[in-house]
Design a protein around this motif. Structure first.
Motif, PDB file in Angstrom:
ATOM      1  N   GLY A 113     -11.253  -0.541   6.112  1.00  0.00           N
ATOM      2  CA  GLY A 113      -9.850  -0.433   6.514  1.00  0.00           C
ATOM      3  C   GLY A 113      -9.396  -1.627   7.329  1.00  0.00           C
ATOM      4  O   GLY A 113      -8.298  -2.156   7.121  1.00  0.00           O
ATOM      5  N   LEU A 114     -10.247  -2.072   8.262  1.00  0.00           N
ATOM      6  CA  LEU A 114      -9.880  -3.198   9.128  1.00  0.00           C
ATOM      7  C   LEU A 114      -9.838  -4.524   8.377  1.00  0.00           C
ATOM      8  O   LEU A 114      -9.176  -5.466   8.809  1.00  0.00           O
ATOM      9  N   ILE A 115     -10.540  -4.602   7.249  1.00  0.00           N
ATOM     10  CA  ILE A 115     -10.471  -5.803   6.403  1.00  0.00           C
ATOM     11  C   ILE A 115      -9.239  -5.756   5.513  1.00  0.00           C
ATOM     12  O   ILE A 115      -8.495  -6.735   5.387  1.00  0.00           O
ATOM     13  N   LEU A 116      -9.016  -4.594   4.890  1.00  0.00           N
ATOM     14  CA  LEU A 116      -7.923  -4.483   3.923  1.00  0.00           C
ATOM     15  C   LEU A 116      -6.544  -4.562   4.569  1.00  0.00           C
ATOM     16  O   LEU A 116      -5.645  -5.229   4.035  1.00  0.00           O
ATOM     17  N   LEU A 117      -6.343  -3.886   5.694  1.00  0.00           N
ATOM     18  CA  LEU A 117      -4.999  -3.804   6.277  1.00  0.00           C
ATOM     19  C   LEU A 117      -4.415  -5.172   6.648  1.00  0.00           C
ATOM     20  O   LEU A 117      -3.262  -5.456   6.295  1.00  0.00           O
ATOM     21  N   PRO A 118      -5.146  -6.060   7.336  1.00  0.00           N
ATOM     22  CA  PRO A 118      -4.578  -7.385   7.622  1.00  0.00           C
ATOM     23  C   PRO A 118      -4.296  -8.197   6.353  1.00  0.00           C
ATOM     24  O   PRO A 118      -3.280  -8.902   6.268  1.00  0.00           O
ATOM     25  N   VAL A 119      -5.203  -8.092   5.364  1.00  0.00           N
ATOM     26  CA  VAL A 119      -4.995  -8.828   4.110  1.00  0.00           C
ATOM     27  C   VAL A 119      -3.742  -8.318   3.403  1.00  0.00           C
ATOM     28  O   VAL A 119      -2.910  -9.109   2.914  1.00  0.00           O
ATOM     29  N   LEU A 120      -3.580  -7.006   3.347  1.00  0.00           N
ATOM     30  CA  LEU A 120      -2.410  -6.426   2.691  1.00  0.00           C
ATOM     31  C   LEU A 120      -1.132  -6.730   3.465  1.00  0.00           C
ATOM     32  O   LEU A 120      -0.076  -6.957   2.864  1.00  0.00           O
ATOM     33  N   ALA A 121      -1.216  -6.740   4.802  1.00  0.00           N
ATOM     34  CA  ALA A 121      -0.041  -7.087   5.609  1.00  0.00           C
ATOM     35  C   ALA A 121       0.374  -8.531   5.359  1.00  0.00           C
ATOM     36  O   ALA A 121       1.575  -8.845   5.300  1.00  0.00           O
ATOM     37  N   TRP A 122      -0.596  -9.403   5.205  1.00  0.00           N
ATOM     38  CA  TRP A 122      -0.309 -10.816   4.910  1.00  0.00           C
ATOM     39  C   TRP A 122       0.357 -10.963   3.544  1.00  0.00           C
ATOM     40  O   TRP A 122       1.290 -11.742   3.369  1.00  0.00           O
ATOM     41  N   ARG A 123      -0.098 -10.160   2.565  1.00  0.00           N
ATOM     42  CA  ARG A 123       0.434 -10.274   1.207  1.00  0.00           C
ATOM     43  C   ARG A 123       1.732  -9.503   1.014  1.00  0.00           C
ATOM     44  O   ARG A 123       2.614  -9.930   0.266  1.00  0.00           O
ATOM     45  N   LYS A 124       1.872  -8.348   1.677  1.00  0.00           N
ATOM     46  CA  LYS A 124       2.989  -7.459   1.386  1.00  0.00           C
ATOM     47  C   LYS A 124       3.966  -7.306   2.551  1.00  0.00           C
ATOM     48  O   LYS A 124       5.011  -6.672   2.400  1.00  0.00           O
ATOM     49  N   GLY A 125       3.619  -7.816   3.721  1.00  0.00           N
ATOM     50  CA  GLY A 125       4.518  -7.703   4.862  1.00  0.00           C
ATOM     51  C   GLY A 125       4.035  -6.715   5.903  1.00  0.00           C
ATOM     52  O   GLY A 125       3.146  -5.888   5.648  1.00  0.00           O
ATOM     53  N   ALA A 126       4.636  -6.766   7.080  1.00  0.00           N
ATOM     54  CA  ALA A 126       4.193  -5.955   8.215  1.00  0.00           C
ATOM     55  C   ALA A 126       4.420  -4.462   8.020  1.00  0.00           C
ATOM     56  O   ALA A 126       3.865  -3.646   8.769  1.00  0.00           O
ATOM     57  N   ARG A 127       5.216  -4.070   7.012  1.00  0.00           N
ATOM     58  CA  ARG A 127       5.454  -2.640   6.789  1.00  0.00           C
ATOM     59  C   ARG A 127       4.158  -1.906   6.471  1.00  0.00           C
ATOM     60  O   ARG A 127       4.087  -0.675   6.624  1.00  0.00           O
ATOM     61  N   VAL A 128       3.133  -2.644   6.039  1.00  0.00           N
ATOM     62  CA  VAL A 128       1.832  -2.040   5.773  1.00  0.00           C
ATOM     63  C   VAL A 128       1.311  -1.333   7.021  1.00  0.00           C
ATOM     64  O   VAL A 128       0.639  -0.301   6.939  1.00  0.00           O
ATOM     65  N   TRP A 129       1.632  -1.877   8.205  1.00  0.00           N
ATOM     66  CA  TRP A 129       1.153  -1.323   9.465  1.00  0.00           C
ATOM     67  C   TRP A 129       2.027  -0.175   9.964  1.00  0.00           C
ATOM     68  O   TRP A 129       1.717   0.407  11.015  1.00  0.00           O
ATOM     69  N   ARG A 130       3.095   0.143   9.242  1.00  0.00           N
ATOM     70  CA  ARG A 130       4.038   1.150   9.746  1.00  0.00           C
ATOM     71  C   ARG A 130       4.242   2.292   8.745  1.00  0.00           C
ATOM     72  O   ARG A 130       5.349   2.516   8.249  1.00  0.00           O
ATOM     73  N   PRO A 131       3.193   3.029   8.438  1.00  0.00           N
ATOM     74  CA  PRO A 131       3.377   4.201   7.574  1.00  0.00           C
ATOM     75  C   PRO A 131       4.185   5.267   8.306  1.00  0.00           C
ATOM     76  O   PRO A 131       4.211   5.306   9.544  1.00  0.00           O
ATOM     77  N   THR A 132       4.831   6.120   7.555  1.00  0.00           N
ATOM     78  CA  THR A 132       5.545   7.230   8.180  1.00  0.00           C
ATOM     79  C   THR A 132       4.528   8.232   8.736  1.00  0.00           C
ATOM     80  O   THR A 132       3.341   8.191   8.398  1.00  0.00           O
ATOM     81  N   ARG A 133       5.019   9.141   9.563  1.00  0.00           N
ATOM     82  CA  ARG A 133       4.132  10.155  10.129  1.00  0.00           C
ATOM     83  C   ARG A 133       3.503  10.993   9.026  1.00  0.00           C
ATOM     84  O   ARG A 133       2.296  11.302   9.065  1.00  0.00           O
TER      85      ARG A 133
END
Length: 309
Positions: free
Chosen positions: A59-79
């Motif tokens: 998870g800690l590897i994928l999330l930064p890579v996906l945020a870089w590719r797709k934008g910071a919204r990756v870090w802001r899922p809904t509740r």
């Protein structure tokens, strides 16, 4: 076994056959070999802490890579998305954690065979929620569980608790997979998987702490085989094979993708025999044949229906 993406139906240009088969063979071989990697990991690394570390790092590897590719919204899922990802994370990475504990006593090939019952559990869950299931599929389920009963016979170091834990892990995986399209997971399959891995990994790691595995952590006693098994699970088992699986779900018929369910046990049994000298008894072969045949029949009957919906 890896975290389950949420499949968003899309119509895309047909992928070249060589790409489809390359991805399939990655899933066939790598996911089949993860049972061997787990067996090596748990030789000197506590199973829950090892599994938790595996999924947290994914998870800690994928999330930064996906945020870089797709934008910071990756870090802001809904509740709702976060709660859903947490539930599926408890079921899918949690199932892997249960398998890791079970493989302290259960041979890797036998564990893979018991886990191959996942499609059979999914059929039962669908029937339990009122969905109409064909008599062919229900018959295959009954036959498949007959094969499971044959394998639930402790031999060597395998214990009944360990064998039943593998069956329970298969049910957990089936429940997580069955629930995935019915709850509010992030729409992007890789983003969904990243959150499932991170949240599930944290839960599994905490379970290891609460069950007293910390005193068993002796870094100087970790063998090269165990460390190599853990690294293999992180890089090949999760990052490479799952990426291939997520791509296949959107670029190949589900009937073809689903064939991994009865190829993985064959790979696991072969590797367990070659590398760990695990015995293959006539009962194991008979049970394997029954389970693999029943899973193949379920996939053959059910997959065409799924492709029409």
């Amino acid at each position: 076994m890896e975290a389950s993406p949420r499949v968003v139906p899309t119509r895309v240009e047909a992928a070249p056959p060589w790409k489809v088969w390359s991805a399939l063979w990655i899933v066939y071989i790598v996911w089949g070999s993860t049972y061997l990697a787990i067996a090596l990991m748990v030789e000197t690394i506590p199973p829950l802490l090892g599994a938790g570390t595996r999924f947290m790092l994914v998870g800690l590897i994928l999330l930064p890579v996906l945020a870089w590719r797709k934008g910071a919204r990756v870090w802001r899922p809904t509740r709702a998305e976060l709660l859903s990802a947490g539930f599926v994370g408890l079921m899918l990475p949690g199932a892997n954690a249960v398998i890791s504990v079970a493989q302290k006593t259960v041979p890797s090939g036998l564990a893979a065979l018991l886990v191959a019952s996942i499609p059979l559990w999914v059929i039962l869950l669908r029937r339990a929620t009122g969905e109409r299931i064909s008599w062919q599929s229900l018959g295959a389920v009954l036959v498949g569980f007959g094969g499971l009963v044959l394998l639930l016979h402790p031999e060597g170091e395998a214990t009944m608790i360990g064998l039943l834990a593998c069956v329970f892990a298969a049910f957990m995986w089936a429940l997580g997979s069955f629930s995935s399209p019915r709850i509010s997971l992030p729409r992007d399959p890789l983003v969904s998987t990243a959150w499932q891995s991170l949240l599930g990994g944290v839960a599994v790691f905490l379970a290891g702490v609460l069950t007293g595995e910390l005193p068993d952590v002796h870094f100087d006693e970790f063998s090269g085989r165990s460390i190599g098994g853990l690294l293999y699970l992180i890089t090949f088992g999760s990052l490479l094979a799952f990426t291939s699986y997520a791509w296949l779900l959107q670029n190949a018929p589900i009937s073809k993708v689903s064939t991994y369910a009865y190829v993985n046990p064959v790979v696991a049994i072969a590797l367990g025999w070659l590398v760990l000298n695990e015995s293959i008894t006539p009962t194991t072969l008979l049970g394997a044949g029954i389970i693999v045949a029943s899973v193949a029949l379920v996939i053959r009957v059910e997959a065409p229906k799924a492709e029409k919906t």
